[in-house]
Structures are given as structure tokens and as C-alpha cells.
Design a protein around this motif. Sequence first.
Motif, PDB file in Angstrom:
ATOM      1  N   ASN A 103       0.858  -1.190   0.000  1.00  0.00           N
ATOM      2  CA  ASN A 103       0.000   0.000   0.000  1.00  0.00           C
ATOM      3  C   ASN A 103       0.893   1.239   0.000  1.00  0.00           C
ATOM      4  OD1 ASN A 103      -2.089   1.784   0.123  1.00  0.00           O
ATOM      5  ND2 ASN A 103      -2.812   1.174   2.151  1.00  0.00           N
ATOM      6  N   PHE A 104       1.590   1.427  -1.141  1.00  0.00           N
ATOM      7  CA  PHE A 104       2.589   2.485  -1.207  1.00  0.00           C
ATOM      8  C   PHE A 104       1.941   3.858  -1.404  1.00  0.00           C
ATOM      9  CE2 PHE A 104       2.199   3.377  -5.689  1.00  0.00           C
ATOM     10  CZ  PHE A 104       1.769   2.190  -6.245  1.00  0.00           C
ATOM     11  N   TYR A 105       2.688   4.887  -1.045  1.00  0.00           N
ATOM     12  CA  TYR A 105       2.283   6.248  -1.383  1.00  0.00           C
ATOM     13  C   TYR A 105       3.377   6.862  -2.240  1.00  0.00           C
ATOM     14  CZ  TYR A 105       5.378   7.484   2.529  1.00  0.00           C
ATOM     15  OH  TYR A 105       6.449   7.608   3.375  1.00  0.00           O
ATOM     16  N   MET A 106       3.026   7.961  -2.917  1.00  0.00           N
ATOM     17  CA  MET A 106       3.952   8.593  -3.845  1.00  0.00           C
ATOM     18  C   MET A 106       4.308   9.984  -3.353  1.00  0.00           C
ATOM     19  SD  MET A 106       2.082   7.084  -7.203  1.00  0.00           S
ATOM     20  CE  MET A 106       0.515   7.066  -6.353  1.00  0.00           C
ATOM     21  N   ASP A 107       5.598  10.192  -3.102  1.00  0.00           N
ATOM     22  CA  ASP A 107       6.006  11.431  -2.460  1.00  0.00           C
ATOM     23  C   ASP A 107       6.727  12.414  -3.369  1.00  0.00           C
ATOM     24  OD1 ASP A 107       9.051  10.389  -0.696  1.00  0.00           O
ATOM     25  OD2 ASP A 107       8.307   9.927  -2.701  1.00  0.00           O
ATOM     26  N   VAL A 108       7.105  11.981  -4.548  1.00  0.00           N
ATOM     27  CA  VAL A 108       7.713  12.897  -5.515  1.00  0.00           C
ATOM     28  C   VAL A 108       7.064  12.634  -6.868  1.00  0.00           C
ATOM     29  CG1 VAL A 108       9.824  13.682  -6.647  1.00  0.00           C
ATOM     30  CG2 VAL A 108       9.917  12.878  -4.268  1.00  0.00           C
ATOM     31  N   TRP A 109       6.596  13.694  -7.492  1.00  0.00           N
ATOM     32  CA  TRP A 109       5.887  13.562  -8.764  1.00  0.00           C
ATOM     33  C   TRP A 109       6.591  14.367  -9.855  1.00  0.00           C
ATOM     34  CZ3 TRP A 109       0.642  11.497  -9.394  1.00  0.00           C
ATOM     35  CH2 TRP A 109       0.150  10.889  -8.231  1.00  0.00           C
TER      36      TRP A 109
END
Lengths: 119, 111
Positions: A103-109
Motif C-alpha cells: 500500500n505504497f504512497y507517492m512522495d515525488v511527482w
Amino acid sequence: QVHLQQWGAGLLKPAETLSLTCGVYGGSPRFYSWNWIRQPPGRGLEWIGTISYSGSTTYSPSLKSRVTLSLDTSNDRLSLRLHSVTAADTALYYCARGTVNLNFYMDVWGTGTTVKVSS
Amino acid sequence: QSVLTQPPSVSGAPGQKVTISCTGTISNIESGNDVHWYQQLPGAAPRLLISHNDNRPSGVPERFSGSNSGTSASLAISGLQAEDEAEYFCQSFDTGLSAPIFGGGTQLTVL
């Protein structure tokens, strides 16, 4: 400070192949997952797929048959290829750094690349 | 149609508090999967606001807070400011789809 720079063709005809690249600058891609997300005009976010530093991939069930992700660790570049595009693939495409758990999150886009499919 | 359900819009006056809900199903939030929140300013890429239900990354103001009751998640924004006007998305993991999923987004208007 890691930042992601994207580039690729923005206008395609139906049945062509979408090809985008995302460069990772200011940090190593090790220890992270690398993801592609898209956002159709006026709509929400859709996950396309994830690639790990080791090269293992997972894809959206709805796009799996048409998507290929790759990661070139020699120059820290991610690539997205989406085959046989249609108008429904018109969207803003983002690459994003994520954590490595399920259940990853994304911190740099990345800044996003607009892709339009039109005959 | 998104797997996670968010209200299409919310609004509040400067200084007020608003809450955005994110409702899922037994395949995602109700099975205990954490929820993450993103803010998308007009014309910009999404920005991580809250990870794992209630963790605020460095640089995110304390006015933003998250919670997860097990049946739904919420993002609260207190002391509303004009700069908070943006679209907000929730994200979780769907065990049935074996994929990350997003809510449809909530447009916050600061009156």
C-alpha cells in the motif's frame, strides 16, 4: 532534492504507441518504487503500473495487455510504453516515486506530460 | 467510476474547518488498508499531503490532518486559507484488484 523530469510525444494517432520517459535527478532510484499515473481531462487519477529498482513490474489489470514499464539504472530513467492507443488514452501522464510496500504512497511527482490521441 | 468515493466538492470560508470523506469497501479501506491523501493545485502535479492515514510529511502544515475509522477515511483542513483551494484525492490499496486505487477527487472552494 529529488526531482523528476518527463518527456515524450504529446500527439498520437489511434493505434500508435505512446512512449514517455522520466529522468530521476538529485537522488538514486534505489529503495523506491517507480510509478506511472494518468489523469484524463477533468477526471481523477488512474494508476498505470509500478516498476521496482530490480525491474519487477505490476500493471493495472485494465491496461496490462498494452503496457510495458522499464527502468534503465545506468542513467536513472524510467520508460512507459502504451501500445494501440485510442482516444480514451488521452490524459496527463505522471511519473512518481513511491514507497516499496504494497500500500505504497507517492512522495515525488514529475511535472506531467499531456498526451492527446486524435486522428 | 472510482473505487473510493469522495464528495465532488466542499467549500468553506477562510478560517473555517472542512472535512473531506473517502469511503471504500471491504476490499480496501474496510479491510484495514491505509489511506493516503494528495493535494492538486490548479495546473500542478499532485502533492503528498498525508500518508498512512494520519502521517504528515515534513513541510505540510499542521492544519492538515487525516484519520481512518476502519470504514472510511477523512481529511480535515482547519484554519482554511485561500491557498488551500485545490482538488484533493484519497488513495488506498484494493486487495481484490491487487492494485492501488484512488478516489474521484474533491474540489475545495474557499469562499
